[in-house]
Design a protein around this motif. Structure first.
Motif, PDB file in Angstrom:
ATOM      1  N   ALA A  39       0.843  -1.202   0.000  1.00 32.99           N
ATOM      2  CA  ALA A  39       0.000   0.000   0.000  1.00 32.99           C
ATOM      3  C   ALA A  39       0.875   1.247   0.000  1.00 32.99           C
ATOM      4  O   ALA A  39       2.067   1.188   0.328  1.00 32.99           O
ATOM      5  CB  ALA A  39      -0.929   0.000   1.212  1.00 32.99           C
ATOM      6  N   ARG A  41       0.327   5.910   0.219  1.00 33.22           N
ATOM      7  CA  ARG A  41      -0.581   7.050   0.336  1.00 33.22           C
ATOM      8  C   ARG A  41      -0.506   7.860  -0.953  1.00 33.22           C
ATOM      9  O   ARG A  41       0.574   8.137  -1.480  1.00 33.22           O
ATOM     10  CB  ARG A  41      -0.190   7.932   1.521  1.00 33.22           C
ATOM     11  N   THR A  42      -1.678   8.191  -1.448  1.00 31.61           N
ATOM     12  CA  THR A  42      -1.707   8.991  -2.677  1.00 31.61           C
ATOM     13  C   THR A  42      -1.179  10.400  -2.442  1.00 31.61           C
ATOM     14  O   THR A  42      -0.719  11.064  -3.370  1.00 31.61           O
ATOM     15  CB  THR A  42      -3.142   9.060  -3.221  1.00 31.61           C
ATOM     16  N   TYR A 152      -8.321  -4.452  -5.903  1.00 33.70           N
ATOM     17  CA  TYR A 152      -8.392  -2.996  -5.979  1.00 33.70           C
ATOM     18  C   TYR A 152      -8.294  -2.321  -4.618  1.00 33.70           C
ATOM     19  O   TYR A 152      -7.791  -1.197  -4.513  1.00 33.70           O
ATOM     20  CB  TYR A 152      -9.696  -2.567  -6.657  1.00 33.70           C
ATOM     21  N   ASN A 153      -8.770  -3.002  -3.571  1.00 36.95           N
ATOM     22  CA  ASN A 153      -8.743  -2.360  -2.252  1.00 36.95           C
ATOM     23  C   ASN A 153      -8.864  -3.387  -1.134  1.00 36.95           C
ATOM     24  O   ASN A 153      -9.759  -4.235  -1.154  1.00 36.95           O
ATOM     25  CB  ASN A 153      -9.890  -1.358  -2.114  1.00 36.95           C
ATOM     26  N   MET A 155      -7.982  -1.934   2.076  1.00 34.48           N
ATOM     27  CA  MET A 155      -7.805  -0.990   3.177  1.00 34.48           C
ATOM     28  C   MET A 155      -9.123  -0.769   3.923  1.00 34.48           C
ATOM     29  O   MET A 155     -10.208  -0.883   3.358  1.00 34.48           O
ATOM     30  CB  MET A 155      -7.280   0.350   2.653  1.00 34.48           C
ATOM     31  N   LEU A 160      -8.538   4.465   4.207  1.00 34.29           N
ATOM     32  CA  LEU A 160      -8.939   5.165   2.981  1.00 34.29           C
ATOM     33  C   LEU A 160      -9.095   6.662   3.234  1.00 34.29           C
ATOM     34  O   LEU A 160      -8.745   7.485   2.381  1.00 34.29           O
ATOM     35  CB  LEU A 160     -10.250   4.576   2.446  1.00 34.29           C
ATOM     36  N   THR A 163      -5.980   8.528   2.913  1.00 37.09           N
ATOM     37  CA  THR A 163      -5.470   8.487   1.532  1.00 37.09           C
ATOM     38  C   THR A 163      -4.581   7.283   1.234  1.00 37.09           C
ATOM     39  O   THR A 163      -3.761   7.310   0.319  1.00 37.09           O
ATOM     40  CB  THR A 163      -4.706   9.786   1.154  1.00 37.09           C
ATOM     41  N   TRP A 164      -4.738   6.173   1.996  1.00 32.83           N
ATOM     42  CA  TRP A 164      -4.016   4.956   1.677  1.00 32.83           C
ATOM     43  C   TRP A 164      -4.732   4.225   0.542  1.00 32.83           C
ATOM     44  O   TRP A 164      -5.961   4.232   0.460  1.00 32.83           O
ATOM     45  CB  TRP A 164      -3.932   4.040   2.896  1.00 32.83           C
ATOM     46  N   THR A 165      -3.967   3.552  -0.306  1.00 33.72           N
ATOM     47  CA  THR A 165      -4.544   2.759  -1.391  1.00 33.72           C
ATOM     48  C   THR A 165      -3.699   1.512  -1.609  1.00 33.72           C
ATOM     49  O   THR A 165      -2.478   1.517  -1.408  1.00 33.72           O
ATOM     50  CB  THR A 165      -4.617   3.559  -2.700  1.00 33.72           C
ATOM     51  N   SER A 166      -4.354   0.428  -2.005  1.00 32.72           N
ATOM     52  CA  SER A 166      -3.666  -0.815  -2.368  1.00 32.72           C
ATOM     53  C   SER A 166      -4.050  -1.241  -3.783  1.00 32.72           C
ATOM     54  O   SER A 166      -3.889  -2.407  -4.146  1.00 32.72           O
ATOM     55  CB  SER A 166      -4.018  -1.927  -1.372  1.00 32.72           C
ATOM     56  N   ASP A 167      -4.562  -0.312  -4.559  1.00 32.00           N
ATOM     57  CA  ASP A 167      -5.059  -0.600  -5.905  1.00 32.00           C
ATOM     58  C   ASP A 167      -3.956  -1.222  -6.775  1.00 32.00           C
ATOM     59  O   ASP A 167      -2.910  -0.624  -7.003  1.00 32.00           O
ATOM     60  CB  ASP A 167      -5.556   0.693  -6.553  1.00 32.00           C
TER      61      ASP A 167
END
Length: 221
Positions: A39, A41-42, A152-153, A155, A160, A163-167
């Protein structure tokens, strides 16, 4: 009519196959690698890093926002699991049924191999077929949820919001592949039983033939 040694050996081999199937299913339920994901952070993708792994009941999360790692174990169940409720219930329920079927197959194999008289292989085939069916069902449910959602997610809502993402960063883990191995083990049991059924020889039919050959040799002498 008694079973010959080959048939007894093939049927008894399914006992070990069933025990292996049980061990693999229990291991898959008790481990936390059904999904392994990374993961970021965006808002700061270069400084942030995260690792998440979880099973059907527990998980582990490591997040680093640039100030060091924060480790946390978490419990999951239907309603709070990264997978949706239908997927969690479907997977856990079918693995429980597969565990029961494999246990029944192990008991039947032990009884059939120890029996003096020829026993019907049908209960052994049915129990192993159920184990294959339920493990394949669990595999199908989890794969469906993985391709529809988990890749896609994984988290939580809190992550979320931060702003964390695992996409695109999630993969199927070891625990999932243990179920695949359990299904293969149960399928191998079915093959062993069918091979034993295909061998039409039994002790009561082999002995007269051997005795006839011995008598013929004596007469020739």
């Amino acid at each position: 009519m008694k079973l010959n040694l080959f048939k007894r050996s093939m049927i008894f081999a399914t006992f070990f196959g069933s025990c292996l199937c049980i061990a693999l299913i229990v291991a898959s339920l008790g481990t936390t690698q059904w999904i392994e994901a990374r993961a970021k952070r965006t808002s700061n993708p270069l400084e942030s890093e995260g690792r998440i792994s979880f099973g059907l009941f527990e998980g582990h999360k490591e997040l680093n926002v640039g100030y060091g790692w924060r480790n946390r174990n978490f419990s999951v169940k239907a309603g709070t699991h990264p997978a949706r409720r239908w997927a969690w219930c479907g997977c856990a329920g079918q693995l429980g049924a597969a565990l029961a079927a494999a246990g029944g197959a192990a008991i039947l194999a032990a009884l059939a191999s120890a029996a003096r008289a020829r026993a019907s292989p049908r209960p052994l085939l049915i129990s192993n077929s159920l184990a294959v069916l339920f493990t394949l069902g669990a595999i199908s449910v989890w794969l469906t949820e993985y391709f529809l959602r988990l890749q896609y997610n994984v988290m939580s809502d809190e992550d979320l919001a931060n702003t964390w993402t695992s996409d695109g960063m999630a993969d199927l883990g070891l625990s999932f592949w243990l179920v695949v191995a359990a299904s293969i083990s149960a399928l191998a049991n079915i093959i062993c039983v069918m091979v034993a059924m295909a061998d039409g020889r039994d002790e009561d039919t082999i002995a007269p033939a051997l005795e006839e050959k011995v008598n013929g040799a004596i007469m020739l002498y």
